[in-house]
Design a protein around this motif. Structure first.
Motif, PDB file in Angstrom:
ATOM      1  N   ARG A  30      -4.378  14.806   1.845  1.00 16.33           N
ATOM      2  CA  ARG A  30      -4.342  13.575   1.051  1.00 16.33           C
ATOM      3  C   ARG A  30      -4.096  12.361   1.946  1.00 16.33           C
ATOM      4  O   ARG A  30      -3.248  12.399   2.831  1.00 16.33           O
ATOM      5  CB  ARG A  30      -3.244  13.647  -0.011  1.00 16.33           C
ATOM      6  CG  ARG A  30      -3.519  14.681  -1.074  1.00 16.33           C
ATOM      7  CD  ARG A  30      -2.432  14.705  -2.102  1.00 16.33           C
ATOM      8  NE  ARG A  30      -1.224  15.281  -1.494  1.00 16.33           N
ATOM      9  CZ  ARG A  30      -0.088  15.462  -2.152  1.00 16.33           C
ATOM     10  NH1 ARG A  30       0.015  15.094  -3.415  1.00 16.33           N
ATOM     11  NH2 ARG A  30       0.946  15.994  -1.546  1.00 16.33           N
ATOM     12  N   PRO A  31      -4.819  11.265   1.702  1.00 16.11           N
ATOM     13  CA  PRO A  31      -4.628  10.072   2.536  1.00 16.11           C
ATOM     14  C   PRO A  31      -3.358   9.306   2.140  1.00 16.11           C
ATOM     15  O   PRO A  31      -2.815   9.480   1.056  1.00 16.11           O
ATOM     16  CB  PRO A  31      -5.874   9.238   2.234  1.00 16.11           C
ATOM     17  CG  PRO A  31      -6.263   9.634   0.855  1.00 16.11           C
ATOM     18  CD  PRO A  31      -5.913  11.095   0.733  1.00 16.11           C
ATOM     19  N   GLN A  32      -2.932   8.457   3.035  1.00 19.29           N
ATOM     20  CA  GLN A  32      -1.787   7.589   2.782  1.00 19.29           C
ATOM     21  C   GLN A  32      -2.301   6.311   2.131  1.00 19.29           C
ATOM     22  O   GLN A  32      -3.232   5.691   2.623  1.00 19.29           O
ATOM     23  CB  GLN A  32      -1.102   7.260   4.103  1.00 19.29           C
ATOM     24  CG  GLN A  32       0.048   6.300   3.967  1.00 19.29           C
ATOM     25  CD  GLN A  32       0.731   6.074   5.299  1.00 19.29           C
ATOM     26  OE1 GLN A  32       1.038   7.008   6.000  1.00 19.29           O
ATOM     27  NE2 GLN A  32       0.959   4.824   5.636  1.00 19.29           N
ATOM     28  N   PRO A  33      -1.703   5.885   1.018  1.00 17.58           N
ATOM     29  CA  PRO A  33      -2.184   4.660   0.365  1.00 17.58           C
ATOM     30  C   PRO A  33      -1.731   3.418   1.130  1.00 17.58           C
ATOM     31  O   PRO A  33      -0.827   3.478   1.966  1.00 17.58           O
ATOM     32  CB  PRO A  33      -1.512   4.724  -1.017  1.00 17.58           C
ATOM     33  CG  PRO A  33      -0.265   5.492  -0.783  1.00 17.58           C
ATOM     34  CD  PRO A  33      -0.607   6.497   0.278  1.00 17.58           C
ATOM     35  N   ASP A  34      -2.386   2.304   0.845  1.00 20.23           N
ATOM     36  CA  ASP A  34      -1.973   1.031   1.433  1.00 20.23           C
ATOM     37  C   ASP A  34      -0.657   0.607   0.793  1.00 20.23           C
ATOM     38  O   ASP A  34      -0.449   0.775  -0.409  1.00 20.23           O
ATOM     39  CB  ASP A  34      -3.027  -0.044   1.183  1.00 20.23           C
ATOM     40  CG  ASP A  34      -4.316   0.229   1.939  1.00 20.23           C
ATOM     41  OD1 ASP A  34      -4.249   0.861   3.012  1.00 20.23           O
ATOM     42  OD2 ASP A  34      -5.384  -0.185   1.456  1.00 20.23           O
ATOM     43  N   TYR A  35       0.231   0.050   1.589  1.00 19.88           N
ATOM     44  CA  TYR A  35       1.516  -0.399   1.082  1.00 19.88           C
ATOM     45  C   TYR A  35       1.986  -1.602   1.881  1.00 19.88           C
ATOM     46  O   TYR A  35       1.491  -1.876   2.972  1.00 19.88           O
ATOM     47  CB  TYR A  35       2.566   0.712   1.148  1.00 19.88           C
ATOM     48  CG  TYR A  35       2.975   1.086   2.541  1.00 19.88           C
ATOM     49  CD1 TYR A  35       4.051   0.468   3.175  1.00 19.88           C
ATOM     50  CD2 TYR A  35       2.282   2.055   3.252  1.00 19.88           C
ATOM     51  CE1 TYR A  35       4.415   0.806   4.461  1.00 19.88           C
ATOM     52  CE2 TYR A  35       2.645   2.400   4.536  1.00 19.88           C
ATOM     53  CZ  TYR A  35       3.720   1.769   5.131  1.00 19.88           C
ATOM     54  OH  TYR A  35       4.073   2.104   6.403  1.00 19.88           O
ATOM     55  N   GLU A  36       2.937  -2.322   1.317  1.00 23.09           N
ATOM     56  CA  GLU A  36       3.588  -3.404   2.033  1.00 23.09           C
ATOM     57  C   GLU A  36       5.055  -3.441   1.635  1.00 23.09           C
ATOM     58  O   GLU A  36       5.419  -3.051   0.524  1.00 23.09           O
ATOM     59  CB  GLU A  36       2.915  -4.752   1.772  1.00 23.09           C
ATOM     60  CG  GLU A  36       2.950  -5.218   0.335  1.00 23.09           C
ATOM     61  CD  GLU A  36       2.254  -6.557   0.130  1.00 23.09           C
ATOM     62  OE1 GLU A  36       2.209  -7.367   1.073  1.00 23.09           O
ATOM     63  OE2 GLU A  36       1.782  -6.789  -0.982  1.00 23.09           O
ATOM     64  N   ILE A  37       5.890  -3.876   2.561  1.00 23.23           N
ATOM     65  CA  ILE A  37       7.317  -3.989   2.324  1.00 23.23           C
ATOM     66  C   ILE A  37       7.672  -5.468   2.366  1.00 23.23           C
ATOM     67  O   ILE A  37       7.364  -6.164   3.338  1.00 23.23           O
ATOM     68  CB  ILE A  37       8.125  -3.227   3.386  1.00 23.23           C
ATOM     69  CG1 ILE A  37       7.785  -1.740   3.331  1.00 23.23           C
ATOM     70  CG2 ILE A  37       9.618  -3.442   3.183  1.00 23.23           C
ATOM     71  CD1 ILE A  37       8.431  -0.922   4.429  1.00 23.23           C
ATOM     72  N   ILE A  38       8.308  -5.931   1.300  1.00 23.88           N
ATOM     73  CA  ILE A  38       8.696  -7.332   1.185  1.00 23.88           C
ATOM     74  C   ILE A  38      10.205  -7.384   0.998  1.00 23.88           C
ATOM     75  O   ILE A  38      10.749  -6.725   0.107  1.00 23.88           O
ATOM     76  CB  ILE A  38       7.993  -8.002  -0.015  1.00 23.88           C
ATOM     77  CG1 ILE A  38       6.479  -7.883   0.151  1.00 23.88           C
ATOM     78  CG2 ILE A  38       8.430  -9.450  -0.157  1.00 23.88           C
ATOM     79  CD1 ILE A  38       5.698  -8.218  -1.084  1.00 23.88           C
TER      80      ILE A  38
END
Length: 191
Positions: A84-92
């Motif tokens: 399974r691929p890693q989804p796009d994410y961001e940390i704010i």
């Protein structure tokens, strides 16, 4: 210099032999077995015929510098055989700022990350339902699993694992996880 016996004399001779070496290739030829000391030679010598075993550390014959038992928490989530691929994410990083902070500067808050109270992790999960999301939050690790995606995220700051909240926006296919940061000195620094 009482107490200096034969072993001290041999140690000094071995040290002298090590320091007088000029070329590494010649070192193997000149240096005797007493000069080839390592960390295992520190302390009293083991008695001949008696096997010494330790339970805290077992010597391995490989050249590995670590073993799986020594790896920090959450390493078991990083399964390399999982396709399974890693989804796009961001940390704010977020902080609560009021007018007294913005205009009057009455608190000691500044725009740095040390003054932030919460962390928002925004994960893009297209074609995913809210019921398919499995989320586990530890103090320094976030584990997210869906049928199509997997995310094992080491968090940049420790968080309160039980005081967070998550919200899934099905229209955007996005999960927002808000986590309160756990810093021991916040009660002193942010007053």
């Amino acid at each position: 210099m009482e107490g200096l016996g034969v072993s001290s004399l041999q140690s000094l001779q071995a040290l002298s032999a090590l320091l007088s070496q000029e070329d590494d290739d010649e070192e193997d030829k000149k240096v005797g077995p007493s000069a080839q000391l390592g960390p295992g030679h520190i302390g009293p010598a083991a008695k001949a015929g008696k096997e010494v075993t330790t339970t805290a550390y077992t010597k391995r014959n490989t050249k590995d510098i670590w073993c799986e038992e020594e790896v920090a928490e959450a390493s078991h989530y990083e399964d390399l055989t999982d396709p399974r691929p890693q989804p796009d994410y961001e940390i704010i990083l977020k902080q609560s700022v009021g007018t007294e902070d913005l205009f009057l500067g009455m608190s000691r808050k500044d725009p740095s990350s040390m003054c932030c109270e919460a962390m928002l992790v925004r994960v893009q999960l297209p074609d995913t339902k809210a019921a398919d999301v499995v989320l586990d939050v530890k103090e320094t690790f976030l584990d997210l699993r869906t049928p199509k995606y997997k995310l094992g995220l080491h968090l940049p700051h420790p968080v309160h694992s039980q005081k967070g909240k998550a919200q899934f926006y099905s229209g955007k296919g996005q999960l927002e996880v808000t986590l309160l940061m756990n810093r021991p000195m916040d009660s002193i620094n942010l007053q």
